[in-house]
Design a protein around this motif. Structure first.
Motif, PDB file in Angstrom:
ATOM      1  N   ALA A 210       0.835  -1.208   0.000  1.00 56.13           N
ATOM      2  CA  ALA A 210       0.000   0.000   0.000  1.00 56.13           C
ATOM      3  C   ALA A 210       0.864   1.250   0.000  1.00 56.13           C
ATOM      4  CB  ALA A 210      -0.927  -0.003   1.225  1.00 56.13           C
ATOM      5  N   LYS A 211       1.929   1.236   0.813  1.00 60.58           N
ATOM      6  CA  LYS A 211       2.852   2.372   0.853  1.00 60.58           C
ATOM      7  C   LYS A 211       3.576   2.523  -0.487  1.00 60.58           C
ATOM      8  CE  LYS A 211       5.392   5.545   3.047  1.00 60.58           C
ATOM      9  NZ  LYS A 211       6.369   5.900   2.004  1.00 60.58           N
ATOM     10  N   LEU A 212       4.004   1.402  -1.049  1.00 62.58           N
ATOM     11  CA  LEU A 212       4.693   1.437  -2.340  1.00 62.58           C
ATOM     12  C   LEU A 212       3.766   1.940  -3.444  1.00 62.58           C
ATOM     13  CD1 LEU A 212       7.070   0.823  -4.196  1.00 62.58           C
ATOM     14  CD2 LEU A 212       6.299  -1.556  -4.288  1.00 62.58           C
ATOM     15  N   PHE A 213       2.529   1.474  -3.449  1.00 63.42           N
ATOM     16  CA  PHE A 213       1.550   1.880  -4.465  1.00 63.42           C
ATOM     17  C   PHE A 213       1.333   3.389  -4.416  1.00 63.42           C
ATOM     18  CE2 PHE A 213      -3.154   1.760  -5.786  1.00 63.42           C
ATOM     19  CZ  PHE A 213      -2.841   1.830  -7.133  1.00 63.42           C
ATOM     20  N   GLU A 214       1.155   3.930  -3.216  1.00 65.62           N
ATOM     21  CA  GLU A 214       0.953   5.379  -3.056  1.00 65.62           C
ATOM     22  C   GLU A 214       2.188   6.155  -3.510  1.00 65.62           C
ATOM     23  OE1 GLU A 214       1.038   8.603   0.547  1.00 65.62           O
ATOM     24  OE2 GLU A 214       0.054   6.686   0.984  1.00 65.62           O
ATOM     25  N   ASP A 215       3.376   5.724  -3.049  1.00 64.52           N
ATOM     26  CA  ASP A 215       4.626   6.409  -3.427  1.00 64.52           C
ATOM     27  C   ASP A 215       4.836   6.382  -4.933  1.00 64.52           C
ATOM     28  OD1 ASP A 215       5.215   7.053  -0.844  1.00 64.52           O
ATOM     29  OD2 ASP A 215       6.751   5.520  -0.566  1.00 64.52           O
ATOM     30  N   PHE A 216       4.570   5.220  -5.514  1.00 60.17           N
ATOM     31  CA  PHE A 216       4.773   5.057  -6.951  1.00 60.17           C
ATOM     32  C   PHE A 216       3.909   6.023  -7.758  1.00 60.17           C
ATOM     33  CE2 PHE A 216       2.757   2.905 -10.665  1.00 60.17           C
ATOM     34  CZ  PHE A 216       3.772   3.157 -11.573  1.00 60.17           C
ATOM     35  N   VAL A 217       2.634   6.099  -7.432  1.00 67.33           N
ATOM     36  CA  VAL A 217       1.723   6.973  -8.191  1.00 67.33           C
ATOM     37  C   VAL A 217       2.153   8.433  -8.059  1.00 67.33           C
ATOM     38  CG1 VAL A 217      -0.651   7.789  -8.440  1.00 67.33           C
ATOM     39  CG2 VAL A 217      -0.213   5.369  -8.002  1.00 67.33           C
TER      40      VAL A 217
END
Length: 375
Positions: A210-217
């Motif tokens: 979830a943290k990676l998904f947010e950071d990536f976007v």
């Protein structure tokens, strides 16, 4: 989650999150398409990034030392010399001095990571699933690289030690290597009871993903669409009275501003198994997520009369969602993005999410001009 994001796409998102997209571009990811096991994949990435470093030469730095020497070097440590002076010393003197060497923290982290990988039962289990020749080749390459670190000490790793490495222009190549070492360490938990290793898959950890998904976007838009000023943004509650010190701060995942269309985007990413919940055998969107997005939109201080658009963005889990709603003068959209596809198509989808048809832009400009003429 019912689905797993391919390892190469996790690496793709990590490179954005680490602000190391150029390293992804330099990695021939297509050659790794047959490796979809966590440690095998990142071992290969580690090898690919370490080979150029070995050819260039390891970073060195000055380290303070205190040794018993035959000749004076640096500053004489008179106190230690007098304490230990005897016939056995044969005229040797203790000295404080600096030595320029490769036995420094970043190289110690790399050597220890390779050592742990070679000793890991998990890597062996993964490699047994792969082609036998590929498995032997991978371990042989790790062994060869390990021997290049002969003058470097093994150390005990911990979660904080990776942040002690100082990066600068001349050692930037180390940044991605240390981040990969950290990633491997965080997922390779040493079990001291049986001297083995426990496996905690990154892609199975919903909080990390979830943290990676947010950071990536957010980092994607920061890198490719800087004109939209992508950022996290704090929004104040529109309370007129009361003790606001007790009120929690609202902070968006991603805020964008498209001046061309006068549109303010607030994107809230959610890494959930499903974007909907079943209620009396009917699928409904998760109300808490809608309430959160609604709070952002309603409390945003829209003094410049932006067209407000809120987007709930989920990873696709077998079913694509694309719903649009209108509330007063605000747009609310619920969308999914397929993370199990080629990274070029992921980028294309992120562009589509914030695209506005030219006719709609012209219509908004015309409405704005009409209002100004009336006034």
């Amino acid at each position: 989650m019912n689905f797993k994001v391919p390892i190469k796409n996790i690496y793709f998102m990590l490179c954005y999150s680490w602000n190391l997209l150029d390293m992804f571009d330099k990695t021939n990811i297509d050659n790794l398409k047959n490796i979809d096991e966590f440690y095998a994949f990142f071992s290969r990435i580690l090898i690919n990034t370490l080979n150029p470093l070995i050819k260039r030469g390891f970073e060195r730095d000055y380290k303070e030392k205190n040794d018993e020497l035959k000749t004076i070097k640096g500053k004489v440590d008179l106190s230690s010399t007098l304490k230990k002076i005897s016939l056995k010393t044969k005229g040797k003197i203790y000295c404080d001095y600096e030595e320029y060497e490769s036995n420094i923290l970043q190289n110690q982290i790399i050597k220890t990571t390779i050592y742990n990988l070679l000793k890991s039962q998990v890597l062996d289990k993964e490699l047994k699933k792969s082609n036998k020749d590929e498995a032997n080749n991978l371990k042989n390459q790790l062994h060869k690289i390990y021997f290049h670190f002969g003058n470097v000490d093994l150390i005990k790793l911990n979660s904080k030690i990776f942040n002690n490495v100082v990066f600068h222009r001349n050692n930037r190549i180390y940044k991605v290597i240390i981040r990969i070492c950290e990633l491997i360490y965080n997922n390779l938990l040493i079990n001291e009871n049986n001297d083995g290793h426990l496996f905690q898959a990154f892609q199975d950890d919903d909080k990390k993903m979830a943290k990676l998904f947010e950071d990536f976007v957010r980092k994607y838009y920061q890198h490719h669409r800087p004109e939209l000023k992508p950022k996290k943004e704090q929004i104040q509650w529109n309370f007129e009275k009361g003790n606001t010190e007790m009120i929690p701060i609202m902070e968006t995942d991603i805020s964008l501003l498209d001046k061309k269309s006068n549109t303010k985007y607030i994107i809230d990413t959610k890494y959930y198994k499903d974007a909907m919940r079943s209620n009396y055998n009917k699928d409904k969107f998760i109300s808490a997520n809608l309430y959160q997005l609604f709070a952002y939109l309603n409390n945003y201080n829209n003094e410049k009369n932006y067209q407000m658009k809120g987007i709930l963005l989920y990873p696709e889990n077998g079913k694509e969602l694309d719903y649009s709603y209108k509330y007063k003068d605000m747009d609310i959209e619920i969308k999914t993005i397929n993370l199990n596809q080629d990274h070029k198509n992921i980028k294309k989808k992120l562009e589509e999410i914030i695209s506005i048809p030219d006719w709609e832009i012209e219509e908004k400009i015309f409405e704005k001009l009409s209002i100004s003429r009336t006034n």
